[in-house]
Enzyme design. Structure first.
Site, PDB file in Angstrom:
ATOM      1  CG  ASN A 167     -31.272 -39.031  61.770  1.00 29.30           C
ATOM      2  OD1 ASN A 167     -31.843 -38.738  62.816  1.00 29.30           O
ATOM      3  ND2 ASN A 167     -29.993 -39.328  61.717  1.00 29.30           N
ATOM      4  N   GLY A 173     -17.156 -39.760  63.583  1.00 24.97           N
ATOM      5  CA  GLY A 173     -16.240 -38.715  63.110  1.00 24.97           C
ATOM      6  C   GLY A 173     -14.857 -38.792  63.734  1.00 24.97           C
ATOM      7  NE  ARG A 178     -24.680 -35.800  73.952  1.00 24.27           N
ATOM      8  CZ  ARG A 178     -25.004 -36.698  73.046  1.00 24.27           C
ATOM      9  NH1 ARG A 178     -25.432 -37.891  73.424  1.00 24.27           N
ATOM     10  NH2 ARG A 178     -24.896 -36.434  71.775  1.00 24.27           N
ATOM     11  CD  GLU A 205     -25.935 -43.962  62.793  1.00 20.24           C
ATOM     12  OE1 GLU A 205     -25.306 -43.026  62.248  1.00 20.24           O
ATOM     13  OE2 GLU A 205     -26.332 -43.906  63.970  1.00 20.24           O
ATOM     14  NE  ARG A 223     -30.594 -42.088  64.952  1.00 19.51           N
ATOM     15  CZ  ARG A 223     -29.932 -41.123  65.558  1.00 19.51           C
ATOM     16  NH1 ARG A 223     -29.944 -39.909  65.084  1.00 19.51           N
ATOM     17  NH2 ARG A 223     -29.271 -41.379  66.652  1.00 19.51           N
ATOM     18  CE  LYS A 255     -27.602 -34.746  60.350  1.00 20.49           C
ATOM     19  NZ  LYS A 255     -26.993 -35.457  61.431  1.00 20.49           N
ATOM     20  CG  HIS A 265     -20.931 -44.211  67.041  1.00 19.72           C
ATOM     21  ND1 HIS A 265     -21.524 -44.409  65.815  1.00 19.72           N
ATOM     22  CD2 HIS A 265     -21.048 -42.892  67.294  1.00 19.72           C
ATOM     23  CE1 HIS A 265     -21.975 -43.245  65.351  1.00 19.72           C
ATOM     24  NE2 HIS A 265     -21.705 -42.309  66.245  1.00 19.72           N
ATOM     25  N   GLY A 293     -18.128 -39.879  68.104  1.00 14.02           N
ATOM     26  CA  GLY A 293     -18.426 -38.666  67.337  1.00 14.02           C
ATOM     27  C   GLY A 293     -18.730 -37.552  68.323  1.00 14.02           C
TER      28      GLY A 293
HETATM   29  P1  ADP Z   1     -22.230 -36.760  65.213  1.00 20.10           P
HETATM   30  O1  ADP Z   1     -22.135 -37.519  66.500  1.00 20.10           O
HETATM   31  O2  ADP Z   1     -22.836 -35.397  65.365  1.00 20.10           O
HETATM   32  O3  ADP Z   1     -22.736 -37.558  64.035  1.00 20.10           O
HETATM   33  P2  ADP Z   1     -19.627 -37.046  63.938  1.00 20.10           P
HETATM   34  O4  ADP Z   1     -19.671 -38.543  63.954  1.00 20.10           O
HETATM   35  O5  ADP Z   1     -19.663 -36.364  62.617  1.00 20.10           O
HETATM   36  O6  ADP Z   1     -20.688 -36.392  64.882  1.00 20.10           O
HETATM   37  O7  ADP Z   1     -18.269 -36.611  64.691  1.00 20.10           O
HETATM   38  C1  ADP Z   1     -17.951 -35.280  64.928  1.00 20.10           C
HETATM   39  C2  ADP Z   1     -16.609 -35.251  65.661  1.00 20.10           C
HETATM   40  O8  ADP Z   1     -15.596 -35.838  64.806  1.00 20.10           O
HETATM   41  C3  ADP Z   1     -16.148 -33.842  66.006  1.00 20.10           C
HETATM   42  O9  ADP Z   1     -15.653 -33.805  67.339  1.00 20.10           O
HETATM   43  C4  ADP Z   1     -14.995 -33.638  65.032  1.00 20.10           C
HETATM   44  O10 ADP Z   1     -14.002 -32.775  65.542  1.00 20.10           O
HETATM   45  C5  ADP Z   1     -14.445 -35.057  64.909  1.00 20.10           C
HETATM   46  N1  ADP Z   1     -13.553 -35.153  63.741  1.00 20.10           N
HETATM   47  C6  ADP Z   1     -13.870 -35.040  62.440  1.00 20.10           C
HETATM   48  N2  ADP Z   1     -12.742 -35.120  61.674  1.00 20.10           N
HETATM   49  C7  ADP Z   1     -11.702 -35.263  62.531  1.00 20.10           C
HETATM   50  C8  ADP Z   1     -10.276 -35.394  62.378  1.00 20.10           C
HETATM   51  N3  ADP Z   1      -9.690 -35.374  61.189  1.00 20.10           N
HETATM   52  N4  ADP Z   1      -9.514 -35.548  63.502  1.00 20.10           N
HETATM   53  C9  ADP Z   1     -10.093 -35.544  64.723  1.00 20.10           C
HETATM   54  N5  ADP Z   1     -11.413 -35.442  64.935  1.00 20.10           N
HETATM   55  C10 ADP Z   1     -12.205 -35.295  63.865  1.00 20.10           C
END
Ligand code: ADP
Length: 402
Positions: free
Chosen positions: A7, A331, A241, A386, A90, A14, A208, A210
């Site tokens: 990735n 996340g 964004r 993924e 990816r 990664k 999704h 994150g």
């Molecule tokens: P990416 O899109 O870079 O793959 P991730 O899917 O890892 O990112 O998501 C990162 C986001 O998830 C960050 O905003 C982080 O604060 C949030 N996050 C992770 N753990 C928690 C939690 N326990 N509560 C709230 N938000 C969280």
């Protein structure tokens, strides 16, 4: 069979080496700060680790380091790179040319070069690694490309066209492509499996959420709409964004602040979203903390994102004409039970009712149905994977080739 999944980000690489008998990662790692000072992390399933600062001037050098670490030294897991059956890559955007994953050939590379600018930070890096693989691992090594946009290629024109003169679609293929398709595809399949139903019988909304976030409407296994647009800048507000805006905000700002297109793009991609509005952070956890300590702007951001997610879910239930399941991943989607509570509040009339106890208990990589038994639609938290889907696609392509 062992498949190496790569990735490539704009300044990172990664990887996961997947064992396809167990469908688990034997080793994984990340080359970060490529083109800057360079940092490398690697770990194996049996707990061996490598971590170091090391100059990584480009993606090809980073890839060489990955191959060396997999085959040599204290955390090696392979005797030779010949033990890798294929490499799955990816790729962020394949445009309209790639409605499904492909094995790489010279003509695939030629086609891909036509859409390389659709993801200017990511697509060129993915191609650099594909070419490095072909050079370093020899002609016999198969490479696949798995596109984040493929899953969304089933959208009908009324969902993917923008209301601008048709000639710009014809000239530049400006339209909605979406992103995170591999994640939306993985969780929708997994959701059907958990429900013990066929995906082709289900109406699902997948969220999704994150650092980058998108929501998709999946009708009987086919994506019919998704929130991201021409690039991953559209749709929901995200970490840095902006998400969707009235387009005149952009032209107004460019005029008032005398901004070039590049400068405007930087503001929308890197200085907006959670960070821009809150002035606190792009990270959802920091926002929760700041809001709890009384930051009004952090609280506005939390309210904005919860409201936007709710609106998308409602509009996609209307587009689907019903809902069998709602899925949270990423996340934020996997970990933030307060966000899930807020998003699902007062959605009973749409068939969504979650159980507070189950919701609070389902965090940190856990999978589960958080709906009450009476809820008409199921509500799942499903950690995305993924890499596994990329590896499965690659294996399937190899088997089809025979
Ligand atoms: P990416 O899109 O870079 O793959 P991730 O899917 O890892 O990112 O998501 C990162 C986001 O998830 C960050 O905003 C982080 O604060 C949030 N996050 C992770 N753990 C928690 C939690 N326990 N509560 C709230 N938000 C969280």
């Amino acid at each position: 069979m062992k498949i190496l999944v790569i990735n490539a980000g704009s300044s990172s690489l990664k990887y996961q080496l997947m064992d396809m008998d167990s469908e688990t990662a034997i080793a994984s790692g990340n080359c970060e700060r490529i083109g800057l000072d360079g940092h490398f992390k690697h770990k194996t399933v049996d707990g061996r680790k490598v971590e170091m600062n090391i100059p990584l001037p480009d993606h090809e050098t980073a890839f060489e380091l990955v191959l060396k670490t997999l085959t040599d030294g204290s955390a090696a897991v392979l005797k030779s790179t010949k033990d890798i059956a294929a490499v799955g890559h990816r790729v962020v955007n394949g445009g309209e040319n790639f409605p499904s994953s492909v094995l790489v050939t010279d003509s695939v590379i030629e086609e891909f070069e036509k859409v390389i600018n659709f993801a200017p930070l990511h697509n060129p890096k993915a191609l650099e690694i594909v070419k490095a693989c072909r050079k370093k691992l020899g002609k016999d090594m198969q490479n696949s490309m798995v596109f984040d946009t493929s899953f969304h290629q089933t959208m009908p024109p009324h969902a993917y066209m923008f209301g601008i003169p048709f000639e710009y679609y014809e000239k530049y293929r400006l339209r909605r492509y979406g992103a995170h398709g591999t994640s939306h595809r993985y969780v929708s399949h997994r959701c059907a499996k958990l429900m013990q139903k066929n995906l082709s019988d289900l109406k699902i909304v997948t969220c999704h959420l994150g650092n980058g976030s998108s929501i998709s409407a999946v009708n009987y296994g086919r994506c019919i709409d998704t929130s991201m647009g021409f690039t991953p800048l559209g749709g929901l507000m995200m970490g840095t964004r902006s998400g969707d805006l009235d387009p005149s905000v952009v032209t107004e700002l460019m005029q008032k602040e005398n901004l070039s297109p590049m400068e405007m793009e930087e503001i929308l991609n890197e200085k907006s979203g959670f960070l821009g509005v809150s002035g606190v952070s792009s990270d959802a956890r920091d926002l929760q903390e700041a809001a709890a300590k009384g930051s009004k702007r952090a609280q506005i951001v939390l309210n904005m994102i919860r409201y936007q997610i709710k609106k998308y879910i409602g509009s996609y239930i209307a587009a689907l004409g019903g809902l069998d399941a709602l899925v949270f991943t990423g996340g934020i989607g996997e970990n933030s039970h307060p966000l899930r509570t807020a998003v699902c509040a007062n959605m009973d009339y749409l068939g969504i009712r979650i159980d507070d106890g189950k919701n609070i208990a389902t965090v940190f990589g856990n999978e589960g149905d958080i709906a009450t038994p009476e809820s008409k639609a199921r509500v799942y938290v499903i950690p995305t994977n993924e890499e596994l889907l990329i590896a499965r696609d690659t294996q399937e392509l190899l088997e089809q080739q025979g």
